[in-house]
Design a protein around this motif. Structure first.
Motif, PDB file in Angstrom:
ATOM      1  N   GLY A   1      46.177  53.744  31.313  1.00  0.00           N
ATOM      2  CA  GLY A   1      45.507  52.638  30.625  1.00  0.00           C
ATOM      3  C   GLY A   1      44.164  53.049  30.050  1.00  0.00           C
TER       4      GLY A   1
ATOM      5  N   GLN B   1      41.976  51.221  22.923  1.00  0.00           N
ATOM      6  CA  GLN B   1      42.383  50.457  21.732  1.00  0.00           C
ATOM      7  C   GLN B   1      42.029  48.979  21.878  1.00  0.00           C
ATOM      8  OE1 GLN B   1      44.499  51.522  24.027  1.00  0.00           O
ATOM      9  NE2 GLN B   1      45.286  49.552  24.731  1.00  0.00           N
TER      10      GLN B   1
ATOM     11  N   CYS C   1      37.183  47.397  33.718  1.00  0.00           N
ATOM     12  CA  CYS C   1      37.978  48.608  33.909  1.00  0.00           C
ATOM     13  C   CYS C   1      37.097  49.852  33.872  1.00  0.00           C
ATOM     14  CB  CYS C   1      39.007  48.678  32.795  1.00  0.00           C
ATOM     15  SG  CYS C   1      38.253  48.460  31.157  1.00  0.00           S
TER      16      CYS C   1
HETATM   17  S1  SF4 Z   1      41.828  47.082  31.008  1.00  0.00           S
HETATM   18 FE1  SF4 Z   1      42.673  49.042  30.302  1.00  0.00          FE
HETATM   19  S2  SF4 Z   1      43.624  48.550  28.337  1.00  0.00           S
HETATM   20 FE2  SF4 Z   1      42.199  46.885  28.831  1.00  0.00          FE
HETATM   21  S3  SF4 Z   1      40.250  47.434  27.906  1.00  0.00           S
HETATM   22 FE3  SF4 Z   1      40.227  48.269  29.957  1.00  0.00          FE
HETATM   23  S4  SF4 Z   1      40.965  50.376  29.782  1.00  0.00           S
HETATM   24 FE4  SF4 Z   1      41.538  49.278  27.924  1.00  0.00          FE
END
Ligand code: SF4
Length: 505
Positions: free
Chosen positions: A440, A64, A275
């Motif tokens: 996440g 998201q 990430c």
């Molecule tokens: S750190 Fe986690 S919440 Fe933020 S963009 Fe990456 S996967 Fe999505």
């Protein structure tokens, strides 16, 4: 002008936001088989894998948080960069309207969301000329959770668990290890790091982010840096931070290092952490029409593989069913490591809501409530709303407020990612509440657990920051901080710190 340019950029944005590049898929697939089945790490990666497939199938945002759109554009000499910039901005606006990008551009002084991802400094567009005839556009979408874990070191520096990092490649190695350790699960591990040795403070961070445009499986042409990258990759997973910071074998899926010249007095090491939702793609365009001639990162040497060949997240029978609103008994019965399946009412709340609740009464009754740290992507449908992406955001930002909010309003469960600190842990114990870690970035997976949007409060904060009233069914999460003073996050941080002392020297 170039009749297909706008459409090509729009396609690039949509594909980048919804379909991970093959090299990242391959690295994540390897991570999945590296973790022992049945562990928290394996469960987290299974949900992530399922989410990656769901996002591609439904053309929905993988996470998201669609991040800060950053475009790197190469143009032939004489190309009209002013016009191209306008077209790129319009394509960003259109992708936001279609729900492929979350409105993420916020006025830094008033906090007002522009609603279309446009504003001073957003999106980021860098132009460079080259001597080729084509136009090349690369895009990276890097979210706030991982952006907040970036780090910059001025060497020499003393680092916890690692001692002094000198102005040597060994010193650089220590900085990278420290940055990964410090990120724990807050940047949605397993992640990848782009690193710059040298430059100044500004160019160092820019170059570190540029390293993330390299494929995860390439080899650095500089033998010294190739060795550094490989040394990091062969040791860093021994930290046992694991997916989402749950502990486990896979902490990093890539390390890419570049170097810039520096002033004699300065020696910076800049680390850009990305990430697992490592969204970057590129296109080569015909310079006379703007049509896509070639996709980058998706060439035949990198075939697209589905992430899961079997069923995704499945129940083991040990899950605890929770029906919200919750009682004190419900949450005191839980302990760290329990997997819960939540059904019933849930409220979202992140930075603006927490700040508001410190000065104002809540717009809804929060007694027994489940509060979800989440800034969803929500689209208007007729008179109602539909959530199209809804993973957790990084919880530690709410640490200054969370304990007080639990105490004042009787919140019984907080869902987020990355864990919280000592103040919240104490409040959970004193007032009877739990912290639940969702996975996440698993925005598509969790959107499917939301049955209905029942209402919204504080919409004036913008859609990501509003308080959404949701009905959920079988929403899975893991208890990582319980009402008895236990915190998985604290334990993993301490244990990985001890490993850092062993592998860092
Ligand atoms: S750190 Fe986690 S919440 Fe933020 S963009 Fe990456 S996967 Fe999505």
């Amino acid at each position: 002008m170039l009749p297909s340019f706008f459409d090509s950029v729009l396609q690039l944005i949509v594909k980048t936001s919804t379909d991970l590049p093959p090299d990242v898929r391959a690295a994540m697939k390897h991570s999945l088989v590296s973790e022992t089945e049945g562990t928290r790490a394996s469960q987290a990666l299974t949900i992530i894998a399922q989410n990656i497939d769901l996002a591609a199938d439904a053309e929905g945002a993988i996470c998201q948080d669609t991040g800060m759109p950053t475009f790197e554009v190469h143009v032939p000499i004489g190309a009209n960069q002013i016009w191209m910039r306008q077209q790129i901005r319009e394509a960003v606006r259109e992708a936001t309207t279609r729900g492929k990008l979350r409105p993420n551009s916020v006025d830094s002084i008033t906090g007002k969301n522009s609603g279309d991802n446009l504003g001073p400094g957003t999106p980021i567009i860098h132009f460079d000329q080259w001597e080729r005839d084509d136009i090349e556009i690369k895009l990276i979408l890097k979210g706030g959770g991982c952006e907040n874990t970036n780090a910059q070191y001025a060497l020499p520096v003393e680092l916890p668990h690692l001692g002094r990092a000198d102005r040597t490649l060994e010193g650089v190695r220590k900085c990278i290890l420290h940055a990964v350790w410090n990120a724990q699960g807050k940047g949605c591990s397993p992640g990848a790091v782009g690193v710059c040795i040298g430059g100044d403070r500004t160019s160092g961070y820019t170059q570190a982010k540029e390293q993330l445009f390299r494929t995860l499986d390439d080899v650095n042409p500089d033998a010294r840096l190739a060795e550094l990258e490989s040394s990091i990759m062969s040791t860093v997973n021994n930290l046992e931070i694991g997916p989402m910071g749950f502990g486990g074998k896979v902490t990093l899926i890539g390390c890419k290092v570049g170097a810039l010249n520096r002033l004699p007095a300065s020696f910076f090491v800049s680390v850009a952490y990305d990430c697992w939702a490592f969204r970057r793609l590129g296109v080569v365009l015909d310079a006379s029409t703007g049509a896509i001639k070639q996709w980058l990162y998706r060439d035949p040497s990198h075939p697209i593989i589905p992430m899961l060949d079997q069923a995704g997240f499945t129940r083991t029978g040990k899950e605890v069913t929770l029906n919200a609103p919750l009682s004190e008994n419900d949450v005191r019965a839980l302990k760290v490591g329990d997997v819960v399946m939540i059904s019933g009412r849930m409220f979202t709340g992140r930075d603006a809501v927490h700040s508001h609740l410190m000065k104002n009464a809540p717009p809804v009754d929060l007694n027994g409530a489940v509060l979800y740290h989440c800034g969803p992507v929500v689209v208007k449908e007729g008179e109602g709303w539909r959530v199209t992406a809804a993973g957790p955001t990084t919880s530690i930002r709410e640490e200054p407020y969370q304990g007080e909010i639990i105490k004042r309003y009787g919140v019984r469960a907080v869902i987020g990612k990355g864990g919280m600190g000592a103040k919240t842990l104490a409040a959970l114990k004193e007032h009877g509440a739990v912290y639940l870690n969702a996975i996440g970035g698993a925005a598509q997976f969790y959107a499917r657990a939301i049955q209905k949007v029942d209402g919204v409060s504080l919409l004036e904060f913008g859609t990501p920051e509003a308080m959404w009233h949701l009905t959920v069914k079988d929403f899975p999460a893991i208890v990582t901080m319980d009402a008895h003073g236990n915190s998985l996050h604290k334990d993993v941080e301490q244990e990985s710190g001890a490993h850092l002392e062993t592998i860092g020297v």
